[in-house]
Scaffold this active site. Sequence first.
Site, PDB file in Angstrom:
ATOM      1  N   LYS A  29      93.759 110.131  90.597  1.00  0.00           N
ATOM      2  CA  LYS A  29      93.857 108.844  89.917  1.00  0.00           C
ATOM      3  C   LYS A  29      92.587 108.022  90.160  1.00  0.00           C
ATOM      4  O   LYS A  29      92.017 108.059  91.262  1.00  0.00           O
ATOM      5  CB  LYS A  29      95.099 108.107  90.445  1.00  0.00           C
ATOM      6  CG  LYS A  29      95.359 106.749  89.827  1.00  0.00           C
ATOM      7  CD  LYS A  29      96.622 106.141  90.419  1.00  0.00           C
ATOM      8  CE  LYS A  29      96.866 104.732  89.905  1.00  0.00           C
ATOM      9  NZ  LYS A  29      98.088 104.125  90.493  1.00  0.00           N
ATOM     10  N   SER A  53     100.565 101.836  87.092  1.00  0.00           N
ATOM     11  CA  SER A  53      99.144 102.039  86.869  1.00  0.00           C
ATOM     12  C   SER A  53      98.739 103.511  86.803  1.00  0.00           C
ATOM     13  O   SER A  53      97.621 103.831  86.410  1.00  0.00           O
ATOM     14  CB  SER A  53      98.331 101.348  87.960  1.00  0.00           C
ATOM     15  OG  SER A  53      98.588 101.898  89.241  1.00  0.00           O
ATOM     16  N   SER A  99     103.914 101.735  90.390  1.00  0.00           N
ATOM     17  CA  SER A  99     102.845 102.401  89.655  1.00  0.00           C
ATOM     18  C   SER A  99     102.946 103.923  89.565  1.00  0.00           C
ATOM     19  O   SER A  99     102.211 104.541  88.809  1.00  0.00           O
ATOM     20  CB  SER A  99     101.484 102.031  90.256  1.00  0.00           C
ATOM     21  OG  SER A  99     101.169 100.701  89.954  1.00  0.00           O
TER      22      SER A  99
END
Length: 481
Positions: A75, A152, A176
Amino acid sequence: MNLNEYQNFDGLALADLLQRGEATSAELMDCAISLAEARNPQLNAITYPRYEESRRIAADWTLRGPFGGIPFLLKDSGLAHRRFPCSIGSRLLNDLTYDYNATVADRFEAAGLIPFARTTVPELCMAGTTEALRNNGATPNPWDRTRSAGGSSGGAAAAVAARIVPVAHGSDGGGSIRIPAACCGVFGLKASRGLVTAGPKRGEGWAGMATDGVLSMSVRDTAAALDMIAGYVPGAPYAAPPKTGSYLDAVREADVRPLRVGMLRQGWNSIGIAPECDSAVQNTAALLTSLGHVVVEGTLPALDYNQFVEAHGSILASNIVVAVDTRLKALGRTLRDDDLESVLLDGYEVGKGLSAAAYVEAVACLHAVGRAFALAMADVDVLLTPTLAQLPAKLGHLALHSPDGLGFRAYRTRAASYSTFLPVVNGAGLPAVSLPLATTAEGLPVATQLIGHFGREDVLLTLSAQLERLAPWSGRRPSFA
């Protein structure tokens, strides 16, 4: 191995092929990169690709760990890695580089996970959608491109749902991992506070709310990854109870005593729950009952939800200031209006206006949330809730360049009516999973959340494996996959 075959396997199944000599890490990397190149134009889920370098690494790879040597995605969250710059979804922070690896990054590679790119995030990972201006467009939901893939970890969830990789790195400071898992129909676990280290150079993220983990197609892949990345590091500020055995073994056995599950169908402040999300909770309750568990009406933790939303926002705003001022100091300049998206630009001003006392009060509010959950869960093993209060958001609704001019505090209130049951779990420091057990009539994923007691990831994973076997989701794919 051809692309169709590759997409049929989870990470551990690919590892088994490697161990038996029926595939090589180089072949698997070629498959993942081919799918990334073919599908990312639709997904906008990948950034900082290192394709050729990763092919060379895979060709020379020595099998290790439970995954052997399979393709993986990191990520774009700021997890340090020498090979991969990052932006944390921000034009201001674009192309940050590192001269060291985060402990978790090294643990991923020890597990046999070979990263070849990063995945997209919203700016500073502070939204439940992935629509950063830095990424030149949104990361849409693979099932409905008018909707969000979540955030996210939106790029990670979209890449797993699109079968580019079977498992990808994510992180969760307010939902997230679980928000995008719910939006994209994959499995996601947020670990207990202190189970996964933030080291070596960081002690915590967002006052202890944030933790790293993975998103995956199968429960067992998450269990195997957690076996490798969990574990206290001396000097860390938090410590979860040490695990008593392998998470993967717990999933393989999938044998848990009958549990008492508290079901929550109403959130704080009478926040509305979409009928599809409520139906998914009831369906999960029926599945749990059929497995021999006892489902009862749960007790909503007694907390002032408005106070929590304000405290959560204060901690985020404080972190905006630290991230931005550190970067500006390195650049030797002052902040410009176009450095940040509008909601976070206002959040920076909110953070600048917070007192030290306000920050201490915000952290104290998080600690009170933990106590409220402990009391509410005193007579149950697990809480069952919707993952999201609504179906995956339409693109634009939660964008940080707010089309309707929301300020930071108003934006946090809007987000709280969507991910109602998620940030509170981060505040409490508890483990939780998002299970993609249901869909709408149109095939849009609808997920439910299970919340466990502190340090009891084993219970959540075993229960998740039971549900996965009873109502498998791995056969569902977006049309282009």
